[in-house]
Design a protein around this motif. Structure first.
Motif, PDB file in Angstrom:
ATOM      1  N   ALA A  69     104.531 -39.394 -57.557  1.00  0.00           N
ATOM      2  CA  ALA A  69     103.887 -40.713 -57.702  1.00  0.00           C
ATOM      3  C   ALA A  69     102.384 -40.495 -57.907  1.00  0.00           C
ATOM      4  N   GLN A  70     101.650 -41.584 -58.048  1.00  0.00           N
ATOM      5  CA  GLN A  70     100.196 -41.613 -58.269  1.00  0.00           C
ATOM      6  C   GLN A  70      99.869 -41.202 -59.708  1.00  0.00           C
ATOM      7  N   SER A  71      99.395 -42.182 -60.476  1.00  0.00           N
ATOM      8  CA  SER A  71      99.172 -41.949 -61.898  1.00  0.00           C
ATOM      9  C   SER A  71      98.256 -40.745 -62.160  1.00  0.00           C
ATOM     10  N   PHE A  72      97.236 -40.568 -61.333  1.00  0.00           N
ATOM     11  CA  PHE A  72      96.312 -39.444 -61.555  1.00  0.00           C
ATOM     12  C   PHE A  72      97.057 -38.113 -61.384  1.00  0.00           C
ATOM     13  N   ALA A  73      97.821 -38.004 -60.289  1.00  0.00           N
ATOM     14  CA  ALA A  73      98.562 -36.758 -60.029  1.00  0.00           C
ATOM     15  C   ALA A  73      99.609 -36.524 -61.112  1.00  0.00           C
ATOM     16  N   ILE A  74     100.251 -37.602 -61.559  1.00  0.00           N
ATOM     17  CA  ILE A  74     101.277 -37.455 -62.602  1.00  0.00           C
ATOM     18  C   ILE A  74     100.632 -36.968 -63.900  1.00  0.00           C
ATOM     19  N   CYS A  75      99.504 -37.585 -64.265  1.00  0.00           N
ATOM     20  CA  CYS A  75      98.839 -37.188 -65.520  1.00  0.00           C
ATOM     21  C   CYS A  75      98.401 -35.725 -65.463  1.00  0.00           C
ATOM     22  N   LEU A  76      97.892 -35.311 -64.314  1.00  0.00           N
ATOM     23  CA  LEU A  76      97.482 -33.912 -64.139  1.00  0.00           C
ATOM     24  C   LEU A  76      98.693 -32.990 -64.275  1.00  0.00           C
ATOM     25  N   TYR A  77      99.788 -33.391 -63.643  1.00  0.00           N
ATOM     26  CA  TYR A  77     101.030 -32.598 -63.706  1.00  0.00           C
ATOM     27  C   TYR A  77     101.514 -32.479 -65.153  1.00  0.00           C
ATOM     28  N   LEU A  78     101.490 -33.604 -65.872  1.00  0.00           N
ATOM     29  CA  LEU A  78     101.979 -33.593 -67.255  1.00  0.00           C
ATOM     30  C   LEU A  78     101.065 -32.757 -68.153  1.00  0.00           C
ATOM     31  N   ALA A  79      99.762 -32.834 -67.899  1.00  0.00           N
ATOM     32  CA  ALA A  79      98.817 -32.026 -68.676  1.00  0.00           C
ATOM     33  C   ALA A  79      99.103 -30.543 -68.458  1.00  0.00           C
ATOM     34  N   GLU A  80      99.321 -30.181 -67.201  1.00  0.00           N
ATOM     35  CA  GLU A  80      99.570 -28.768 -66.904  1.00  0.00           C
ATOM     36  C   GLU A  80     100.930 -28.333 -67.439  1.00  0.00           C
ATOM     37  N   LYS A  81     101.905 -29.216 -67.355  1.00  0.00           N
ATOM     38  CA  LYS A  81     103.249 -28.876 -67.839  1.00  0.00           C
ATOM     39  C   LYS A  81     103.248 -28.637 -69.354  1.00  0.00           C
ATOM     40  N   SER A  82     102.503 -29.506 -70.053  1.00  0.00           N
ATOM     41  CA  SER A  82     102.531 -29.429 -71.522  1.00  0.00           C
ATOM     42  C   SER A  82     101.440 -28.535 -72.088  1.00  0.00           C
ATOM     43  N   GLY A  83     100.433 -28.224 -71.252  1.00  0.00           N
ATOM     44  CA  GLY A  83      99.304 -27.460 -71.771  1.00  0.00           C
ATOM     45  C   GLY A  83      98.437 -28.287 -72.705  1.00  0.00           C
ATOM     46  N   ARG A  84      98.472 -29.616 -72.552  1.00  0.00           N
ATOM     47  CA  ARG A  84      97.699 -30.502 -73.433  1.00  0.00           C
ATOM     48  C   ARG A  84      96.721 -31.347 -72.614  1.00  0.00           C
ATOM     49  N   LEU A  85      95.623 -31.745 -73.230  1.00  0.00           N
ATOM     50  CA  LEU A  85      94.696 -32.769 -72.730  1.00  0.00           C
ATOM     51  C   LEU A  85      93.920 -32.399 -71.468  1.00  0.00           C
ATOM     52  N   LEU A  86      93.996 -31.147 -71.061  1.00  0.00           N
ATOM     53  CA  LEU A  86      93.170 -30.672 -69.949  1.00  0.00           C
ATOM     54  C   LEU A  86      92.742 -29.251 -70.282  1.00  0.00           C
ATOM     55  N   PRO A  87      91.455 -29.098 -70.654  1.00  0.00           N
ATOM     56  CA  PRO A  87      91.007 -27.774 -71.096  1.00  0.00           C
ATOM     57  C   PRO A  87      91.126 -26.739 -69.974  1.00  0.00           C
ATOM     58  N   GLY A  88      91.289 -25.492 -70.348  1.00  0.00           N
ATOM     59  CA  GLY A  88      91.363 -24.419 -69.366  1.00  0.00           C
ATOM     60  C   GLY A  88      89.982 -23.952 -68.935  1.00  0.00           C
ATOM     61  N   GLU A  89      89.015 -24.095 -69.820  1.00  0.00           N
ATOM     62  CA  GLU A  89      87.651 -23.619 -69.533  1.00  0.00           C
ATOM     63  C   GLU A  89      87.069 -24.438 -68.367  1.00  0.00           C
ATOM     64  N   THR A  90      86.527 -23.721 -67.386  1.00  0.00           N
ATOM     65  CA  THR A  90      86.161 -24.352 -66.116  1.00  0.00           C
ATOM     66  C   THR A  90      85.235 -25.558 -66.269  1.00  0.00           C
ATOM     67  N   ARG A  91      84.193 -25.425 -67.079  1.00  0.00           N
ATOM     68  CA  ARG A  91      83.207 -26.510 -67.198  1.00  0.00           C
ATOM     69  C   ARG A  91      83.831 -27.754 -67.837  1.00  0.00           C
ATOM     70  N   LEU A  92      84.557 -27.522 -68.931  1.00  0.00           N
ATOM     71  CA  LEU A  92      85.190 -28.656 -69.629  1.00  0.00           C
ATOM     72  C   LEU A  92      86.254 -29.308 -68.756  1.00  0.00           C
ATOM     73  N   ARG A  93      87.023 -28.455 -68.050  1.00  0.00           N
ATOM     74  CA  ARG A  93      88.083 -28.954 -67.176  1.00  0.00           C
ATOM     75  C   ARG A  93      87.491 -29.841 -66.066  1.00  0.00           C
ATOM     76  N   ALA A  94      86.385 -29.369 -65.467  1.00  0.00           N
ATOM     77  CA  ALA A  94      85.742 -30.134 -64.397  1.00  0.00           C
ATOM     78  C   ALA A  94      85.241 -31.474 -64.929  1.00  0.00           C
ATOM     79  N   GLU A  95      84.731 -31.458 -66.165  1.00  0.00           N
ATOM     80  CA  GLU A  95      84.227 -32.709 -66.744  1.00  0.00           C
ATOM     81  C   GLU A  95      85.371 -33.696 -66.998  1.00  0.00           C
ATOM     82  N   VAL A  96      86.484 -33.165 -67.513  1.00  0.00           N
ATOM     83  CA  VAL A  96      87.654 -34.038 -67.745  1.00  0.00           C
ATOM     84  C   VAL A  96      88.154 -34.608 -66.406  1.00  0.00           C
TER      85      VAL A  96
END
Ligand SMILES: N[C@@H](CCC(=O)N[C@@H](CS)C(=O)NCC(=O)O)C(=O)O
Length: 202
Positions: A69-96
């Motif tokens: 549950a929780q839209s934020f946690a779900i979106c984070l989970y989906l980003a990590e699952k798909s490898g999309r929409l959340l950069p791996g680079e630390t600075r960009l990731r923190a900004e997102v």
């Protein structure tokens, strides 16, 4: 396949948009909020907070089903699952994540409050009662989550830090102590206060 329990709400849309953008296969399971389906025993077993969105990923970590549950946690989970929409680079990731948190907490809390208080017939006292009821419900969810563990997700984590200071505000303490006993939360508050680094952060 991911099942997405949703309704025509902003938080559901965040998850549906994320599923679409990430190209993940999913099915919509519409929850009848007006009819109170979110309060049914079957739904509360999935999400004790009685809210949408929620996903069940049949192919979760380790190939086991994952309910979240929780839209934020779900979106984070989906980003990590798909490898999309959340950069791996630390600075960009923190900004997102910064702007994701802005949307999920600051903006969402503000717009939810405005929505609840602007419905016809609501005046200040009724608005306050609605928000206190909601807070009591959230506290009950947190109290149940703390059953059998010292911290919110077992070991101490950033989740404890993201919740703790909010519960120290006097108007929150008033709700915490006004009705039913939230013993697990009270014990967790003591454990948190005993952590030297937490005390230094106060
Ligand atoms: N912080 C949660 C909020 C979930 C939430 O409050 N969902 C609302 C719709 S946007 C809901 O299900 N309300 C039903 C109810 O409270 O009875 C999230 O982002 O998923």
């Amino acid at each position: 396949m991911i099942e997405c329990y949703c309704a025509a709400t902003t938080n559901s849309r965040k998850v549906l948009m994320m599923l679409e953008e990430c190209g993940l296969a999913y099915q919509r399971r519409l929850v009848d909020l007006a009819g109170g389906e979110q309060r049914s025993a079957a739904y509360l077993a999935l999400n004790p907070a009685g809210a949408v969105p929620l996903i069940i990923d049949a192919d979760g970590p380790g190939g086991e089903p994952m309910t979240l549950a929780q839209s934020f946690a779900i979106c984070l989970y989906l980003a990590e699952k798909s490898g999309r929409l959340l950069p791996g680079e630390t600075r960009l990731r923190a900004e997102v994540l910064q702007w994701s948190a802005f949307g999920a907490s600051d903006l969402a809390a503000c717009t939810t409050g405005l929505y609840l208080l602007s419905r016809p017939g609501d005046e200040q006292q009724r608005g306050l009662a609605i928000m206190r009821d909601r807070l009591t419900r959230y506290l009950a969810v947190l109290d149940a989550q703390l059953a059998g563990s010292d911290f919110v997700t077992g070991d101490f984590s950033m989740a404890d830090i993201l919740i703790y200071p909010t519960l120290l505000a006097p108007f929150v303490v008033e709700v915490l102590r006004s009705g039913r006993a939230f013993n697990r939360i009270e014990n967790w508050l003591k454990r948190m206060a005993e952590r030297p680094a937490i005390a230094r952060g106060m």
